[in-house]
Design a protein around this motif. Sequence first.
Motif, short mmCIF file in Angstrom:
data_model
loop_
_atom_site.label_atom_id
_atom_site.label_comp_id
_atom_site.label_asym_id
_atom_site.label_seq_id
_atom_site.Cartn_x
_atom_site.Cartn_y
_atom_site.Cartn_z
N MET A 1 28.33 -49.94 -19.68
CA MET A 1 28.30 -51.29 -20.22
C MET A 1 26.87 -51.72 -20.54
O MET A 1 25.93 -51.37 -19.83
N TRP A 2 26.74 -52.51 -21.59
CA TRP A 2 25.47 -53.06 -22.06
C TRP A 2 25.63 -54.56 -22.20
O TRP A 2 26.75 -55.08 -22.27
N CYS A 3 24.52 -55.26 -22.24
CA CYS A 3 24.53 -56.70 -22.46
C CYS A 3 23.56 -57.02 -23.59
O CYS A 3 22.52 -56.39 -23.74
N SER A 4 23.94 -58.00 -24.39
CA SER A 4 23.08 -58.48 -25.47
C SER A 4 22.95 -59.99 -25.31
O SER A 4 23.94 -60.69 -25.09
N HIS A 5 21.69 -60.46 -25.42
CA HIS A 5 21.44 -61.89 -25.32
C HIS A 5 20.22 -62.22 -26.17
O HIS A 5 19.15 -61.62 -25.98
N GLN A 6 20.38 -63.13 -27.08
CA GLN A 6 19.29 -63.61 -27.94
C GLN A 6 18.48 -62.47 -28.55
O GLN A 6 17.25 -62.46 -28.53
N GLY A 7 19.20 -61.48 -29.09
CA GLY A 7 18.55 -60.37 -29.78
C GLY A 7 18.05 -59.26 -28.88
O GLY A 7 17.57 -58.24 -29.37
N GLU A 8 18.13 -59.41 -27.57
CA GLU A 8 17.73 -58.35 -26.65
C GLU A 8 18.97 -57.59 -26.20
O GLU A 8 20.05 -58.15 -26.11
N LEU A 9 18.79 -56.32 -25.90
CA LEU A 9 19.89 -55.46 -25.50
C LEU A 9 19.43 -54.59 -24.34
O LEU A 9 18.33 -54.03 -24.38
N TRP A 10 20.26 -54.48 -23.30
CA TRP A 10 19.88 -53.65 -22.16
C TRP A 10 21.13 -53.10 -21.47
O TRP A 10 22.19 -53.72 -21.51
N PRO A 11 20.99 -51.91 -20.82
CA PRO A 11 22.12 -51.34 -20.08
C PRO A 11 22.36 -52.12 -18.80
O PRO A 11 21.43 -52.62 -18.18
N GLN A 12 23.61 -52.18 -18.40
CA GLN A 12 23.97 -52.90 -17.18
C GLN A 12 23.96 -52.03 -15.93
O GLN A 12 23.98 -52.53 -14.82
N GLY A 13 23.97 -50.71 -16.12
CA GLY A 13 23.97 -49.82 -14.96
C GLY A 13 25.33 -49.72 -14.28
O GLY A 13 25.41 -49.31 -13.12
#
Length: 160
Positions: free
Chosen positions: A117-129
């Motif tokens: 799973m990943w998360c995107s917020h205000q143009g940023e994207l990162w893995p959730q682990g």
Amino acid sequence: MTDDEVVETLRAVGRGRALPPPAGADAIDEAERVIGFRTPPLLRRLYGEVANGGFGPEDGVLGVSGGHAQGDFRDIAELYQDGPDPSGRVPAGLVLLYDWGCTIWSLVDFRDPAGPMWCSHQGELWPQGITLGEWLIGTSTGTVTVHTLLDSEPAVERDQ
């Protein structure tokens, strides 16, 4: 938790909700064709055995064609086809699954059968682990919330 346990847990939780019927194999296959990647096996099972979306957090994840919609978004393939990210920062194969509101999205990685799973917020994207199964159980039990997603957001310097 095994995939079988996730399926049974979400089936039990879904008994108290008005979920759409499961998706047919043709609808899931069509979503895969549009997206260009195979659906993670757990998500394919959930769509085909539990419901065509609607399970998971709050008002439920998006389904495939003919399934659960969320706001203006009808299904994962249509949303993917329309382009999840006009900036081009979201790599191919990351599929928008759930809109938390306020430009916060949870995405599942179709490139990996485990469905990270990943998360995107205000143009940023990162893995959730965490995997799709962990995310679904966590969002269904309240241990994974929009706040826990944002708490894991990497610190990024932004232009003012």
